[in-house]
Design a protein around this motif. Structure first.
Motif, PDB file in Angstrom:
ATOM      1  N   UNK A 102      12.516 -35.819  -8.634  1.00  0.00           N
ATOM      2  CA  UNK A 102      13.890 -35.350  -8.760  1.00  0.00           C
ATOM      3  C   UNK A 102      14.657 -35.634  -7.468  1.00  0.00           C
ATOM      4  N   UNK A 103      14.035 -35.410  -6.332  1.00  0.00           N
ATOM      5  CA  UNK A 103      14.637 -35.689  -5.026  1.00  0.00           C
ATOM      6  C   UNK A 103      14.858 -37.193  -4.856  1.00  0.00           C
ATOM      7  N   UNK A 104      13.858 -37.975  -5.215  1.00  0.00           N
ATOM      8  CA  UNK A 104      13.963 -39.431  -5.063  1.00  0.00           C
ATOM      9  C   UNK A 104      15.031 -40.011  -5.986  1.00  0.00           C
ATOM     10  N   UNK A 105      15.081 -39.508  -7.208  1.00  0.00           N
ATOM     11  CA  UNK A 105      16.001 -40.089  -8.181  1.00  0.00           C
ATOM     12  C   UNK A 105      17.434 -39.627  -8.021  1.00  0.00           C
ATOM     13  N   UNK A 106      17.636 -38.360  -7.598  1.00  0.00           N
ATOM     14  CA  UNK A 106      18.978 -37.798  -7.536  1.00  0.00           C
ATOM     15  C   UNK A 106      19.498 -37.609  -6.118  1.00  0.00           C
ATOM     16  N   UNK A 107      18.637 -37.844  -5.120  1.00  0.00           N
ATOM     17  CA  UNK A 107      19.017 -37.631  -3.722  1.00  0.00           C
ATOM     18  C   UNK A 107      19.414 -36.183  -3.443  1.00  0.00           C
ATOM     19  N   UNK A 108      18.892 -35.247  -4.210  1.00  0.00           N
ATOM     20  CA  UNK A 108      19.195 -33.835  -4.001  1.00  0.00           C
ATOM     21  C   UNK A 108      17.919 -33.127  -3.569  1.00  0.00           C
ATOM     22  N   UNK A 109      17.975 -32.558  -2.379  1.00  0.00           N
ATOM     23  CA  UNK A 109      16.807 -31.901  -1.791  1.00  0.00           C
ATOM     24  C   UNK A 109      16.875 -30.397  -1.993  1.00  0.00           C
ATOM     25  N   UNK A 110      15.757 -29.795  -2.385  1.00  0.00           N
ATOM     26  CA  UNK A 110      15.609 -28.340  -2.433  1.00  0.00           C
ATOM     27  C   UNK A 110      14.239 -27.987  -1.876  1.00  0.00           C
ATOM     28  N   UNK A 111      13.983 -26.698  -1.722  1.00  0.00           N
ATOM     29  CA  UNK A 111      12.673 -26.261  -1.245  1.00  0.00           C
ATOM     30  C   UNK A 111      11.576 -26.634  -2.231  1.00  0.00           C
TER      31      UNK A 111
END
Length: 797
Positions: free
Chosen positions: A670-679
């Motif tokens: 999800x981080x790699x595909x959307x560039x959105x970082x969460x914990x």
């Protein structure tokens, strides 16, 4: 420290609660603890009879309707009953209070099979002519009528169900399936099919059975000649109840309480039940009947339903039927709506613990109760966000300006991604893991409430710090050159986020690990090295925890950037699992399930500290087995903070557009595909590490030596865990776990499966993961002296 005994008690309590939640709605061919029953005829009497315990009456009487009579008939009107079960040409019922068991044949002639004022019965199951009941207190099983083979006389059971010539139950001590009966061939095949799978309930049909495993997924075994095993299952705890016939399976979906069926060669049309929601269902040989939610009426459907007067989907002429037994015991999770009216003042119908108002808001699918946490409410978060927006609206322009500057500086605006691969070679893959969705949902609240209540007392105030830190020693470059024998290759022990790691010995005799930044003259490389150096130094100089690698000091001269750490004598977890020199060493200390679970718990505690107790919180961004180091006492510690980022303390669900960084195989899709970082990106990485510990395989590996495309560990391991085939993928160097270990290993596997869910919002928090791993280790322990990790680091403000 969590004791083995307390951990085992907690685990047993969770499973017991899970069973109590699901049991009242478990309705197979041989139903158990239900208020609805189907009686089917044999070769000589082909008459179908439907019986139920009526509601809203002072006496909970049984009423029956059959095809050859125009109206329902009351049975033994002077007696109250708690549960009934039907079979071939007859049915059985437990008298209120559990003091006796009665049986009625197709002519409604009654015979008492059992009576006792000391040994009470709680549920009954019937398949064909065999009848079994579960006792209260001792939870043993007693069987009557045509049962030449009996279950172990002293064994305790959680759940029982009967099919055509055989019955199955679940051992309370191990959550394993055992089957018995006259049809020994089928019984043995079903039992073998569930070998080494822990379950919480069992539903038996003609020649097949379905069980719900401890992660909430339905697993079916046995004959699949008509597709009866192919009940669709997309996410955990999808079903509220199951009903198994001779060649079909039906289930109530928890999301909307509608029914879905499989088997019968496609003859169970969903159009018949369209528009109905059900409280319970029970199966005949080739049809199913359900108790509707609207008015507690009974409707039946299926190819074997032959009534011309009341065709499929038509309400039968039965009085309103109870949705569950009326009991006088305290209901753990509250009483059923309208309970006082339904039981007419004689007890209550206990509602399941996950029951929600289906009319106003159908309940979402839930995670296994082993996850004791509360995800933040989106609506609540949104309200807080709107309030904050009103309060700080005056500074919005400034914030927008800062965002633009940050966007340009980090390269987020240009979609740049940095994939760090310090150990494994870079491999381009189609990210198959991202194509698989392993669902979960909400979970229990107790653990988060418990931990949040003491968070202010537990949090260690790390405070702000200069980049060089108050506690870090400053070394001369010449000192570190001498300590490493001029950075000799023989002292090289690994690689980090911005350089090579060497073993060194300081002048005072201390053994240390020294990370030297890359010496490339390129400006881009120098800037990356500088940022990683500054990041790691800033973090480690103010973080002090048993499960984080400690910083000794640093060196900053000219273009040289070096960090000096505590030396971890036993190296990286990656090397123990994958290094060629260790792969064939079956005697390694890490090759035991207790030690592997302990290492997982140690690492999880370190990450939990970063997320919950560092101020402000920190996201590591590069959790992988090569960044989990093991010291001389075999305590695991998280290392390498070169990619780590500070996070807003006020919002645990905060997410931020961020160029992706991490390691192939571990990076959050999800981080790699959307560039959105969460914990939750750290949670994904730890989930992959858990799978490494279970399987002994790399995060990315080739399935053969023929140069095939690599497979991700997630796509290799998760389907096997979901199918209840964990033993097929366990690391052979450790071997199959023993009975007590198996429960702990399975708990780790289910935790890992949820950690690598495609969507971050469905992953557990680090608090939940720590709780699960604590229980897993406690279950594995045989004594208080067994190896275990210390509790989280606690310092009062």
């Amino acid at each position: 420290m969590t004791s083995p005994f307390s951990g085992a008690v907690i685990f047993a309590a969770v499973i017991s609660l899970l069973t109590s939640i699901f049991l009242p709605f478990s309705n197979a061919l041989g139903s158990s603890a239900t208020t609805l029953a189907v009686v089917y005829g044999g070769a000589t009497t082909n008459t179908t009879t439907i019986c139920g315990i009526i509601a809203s009456q002072p006496i909970q009487k049984i009423y029956c309707w059959s095809e050859n009579q125009p109206a329902a008939t009351q049975i033994s009107p002077e007696l109250s009953f708690t549960s009934i079960a039907g079979g071939l040409n007859g049915f059985a019922g437990i008298e209120a209070g559990g003091i006796s068991l009665l049986y009625w044949n197709s002519k409604f002639e009654v015979k008492r099979l059992f009576i006792s004022y000391s040994t009470l019965l709680t549920s009954v199951t019937m398949g064909d002519t065999q009848i079994c009941a579960l006792t209260n207190g001792t939870q043993t099983v007693r069987c009557w009528r045509d049962h030449t083979e009996q279950p172990p006389p002293l064994a305790q059971f959680m759940s029982i169900s009967s099919g055509l010539g055989f019955s199955c139950g679940i051992f309370k001590s191990s959550n394993r399936v055992i089957c018995w009966g006259n049809n020994s061939e089928i019984a043995e095949a079903i039992q073998y099919g569930f070998e080494n799978i822990t379950v919480v309930n069992i539903f038996v049909g003609g020649k097949h059975a379905c069980a719900m495993n401890t992660s909430g997924f339905v697993i079916c075994r046995g004959d699949n000649g008509n597709g009866q095993l192919d009940i669709p299952s997309s996410f955990a705890y999808e079903y509220y109840g199951l009903a198994l016939g001779e060649k079909h399976t039906c289930g109530i979906r928890k999301t909307n309480y509608t029914v879905v069926c499989s088997g019968g060669n496609g003859t169970f049309s969903s159009n018949v039940t369209k528009g109905f929601s059900f409280e319970a269902i029970v199966a005949g040989l080739d049809f199913t009947c359900g108790l509707t939610s609207d008015n507690f009426s009974v409707v039946c459907w299926g190819p074997g339903w032959t009534s011309n007067l009341y065709p499929s989907g038509t309400e039968l002429p039965l009085p309103m039927i109870l949705p569950g037994p009326c009991v006088r015991d305290t209901c753990v999770c509250g009483i059923y709506p309208q309970s006082e009216t339904l039981c007419s003042g004689n007890g209550n119908v206990c509602r399941p613990c996950d029951f929600l108002d289906r009319v106003e808001s159908p309940p979402p699918p839930a995670l296994p109760p082993v996850f004791m946490m509360v995800p933040s409410s989106p609506s609540k978060g949104m309200r807080k966000g709107l309030l904050a927006f009103v309060i700080v609206g005056s500074v919005g322009a400034v914030a927008g300006f800062c965002t633009i500057v940050y966007c340009i500086w980090t390269g987020v605006c240009f979609g740049k991604k940095k994939i760090h691969n310090s150990v494994q070679p870079t491999i381009t893959t189609s990210n198959n893991a991202a194509q698989q969705c392993y669902s979960s949902g909400q979970v229990s609240r107790s653990s988060t409430l418990r931990r949040q209540g003491s968070r202010l007392m537990r949090r260690q105030r790390s405070g702000t710090s200069s980049i060089h830190g108050d506690r870090a020693e400053q070394f001369l470059f010449s000192e570190l050159v001498a300590a490493t024998d001029n950075f000799s290759l023989k002292n090289k022990i690994g690689a980090g986020s911005f350089g090579i790691v060497y073993k060194g010995k300081l002048a005072d005799g201390r053994e240390v690990a020294i990370k030297r930044g890359e010496t490339s003259p390129k400006m881009k490389k120098f800037l990356e090295k500088e940022r990683a150096f500054e990041s790691e130094l800033a973090f480690l100089s103010r973080l002090h925890h048993k499960h984080l690698v400690g910083l000794v000091g640093y060196c900053e001269e000219m273009d040289e950037r070096l960090l000096v750490y505590e030396f971890m004598k036993n190296g990286a977890l990656y090397d123990h699992l994958h290094d060629k020199n260790n792969v064939e060493k079956c005697s390694s200390v890490v090759n035991s399930w207790k030690m592997r679970i302990k290492i997982a718990l140690d690492a999880a505690r370190g990450i939990e500290y970063l997320h919950n107790y560092a101020v402000p919180p920190i996201i590591h961004r590069d959790i992988k087995s090569s960044n989990i180091l093991i010291d001389a006492n075999w305590i695991a510690r998280v290392s390498d903070f070169g990619l780590s980022l500070l996070w807003p303390e006020t919002d645990a669900n905060f997410s931020q557009p961020m160029r992706a960084a991490g390691t192939v195989g571990y990076i959050d899709p999800e981080y790699y595909g959307l560039n959105v970082l969460t914990a939750k990106s750290d949670v994904y990485g730890l989930g992959v590490v858990l799978l490494e510990l279970l399987t002994g395989k790399r995060a990315l590996f080739k399935t053969s030596e023929k140069g095939d495309m690599p497979m991700t560990l997630v796509e290799f391991a998760v389907p096997a865990i979901m199918a209840g085939e964990l033993n097929k993928i366990l690391d052979p160097r450790v071997g199959l776990p023993e009975l007590r270990e198996a429960e702990g290993v399975e708990l780790v596997a289910y935790t890992a499966m949820h950690c690598v869910h495609l969507e971050g919002k469905h992953r557990p928090t680090m608090t939940d993961i720590v709780s699960n791993l604590e229980r897993a280790l406690a279950v594995c322990d045989d004594s208080h002296d067994s190896i275990s990790s210390s509790p989280p680091f606690i310092i009062s403000d």
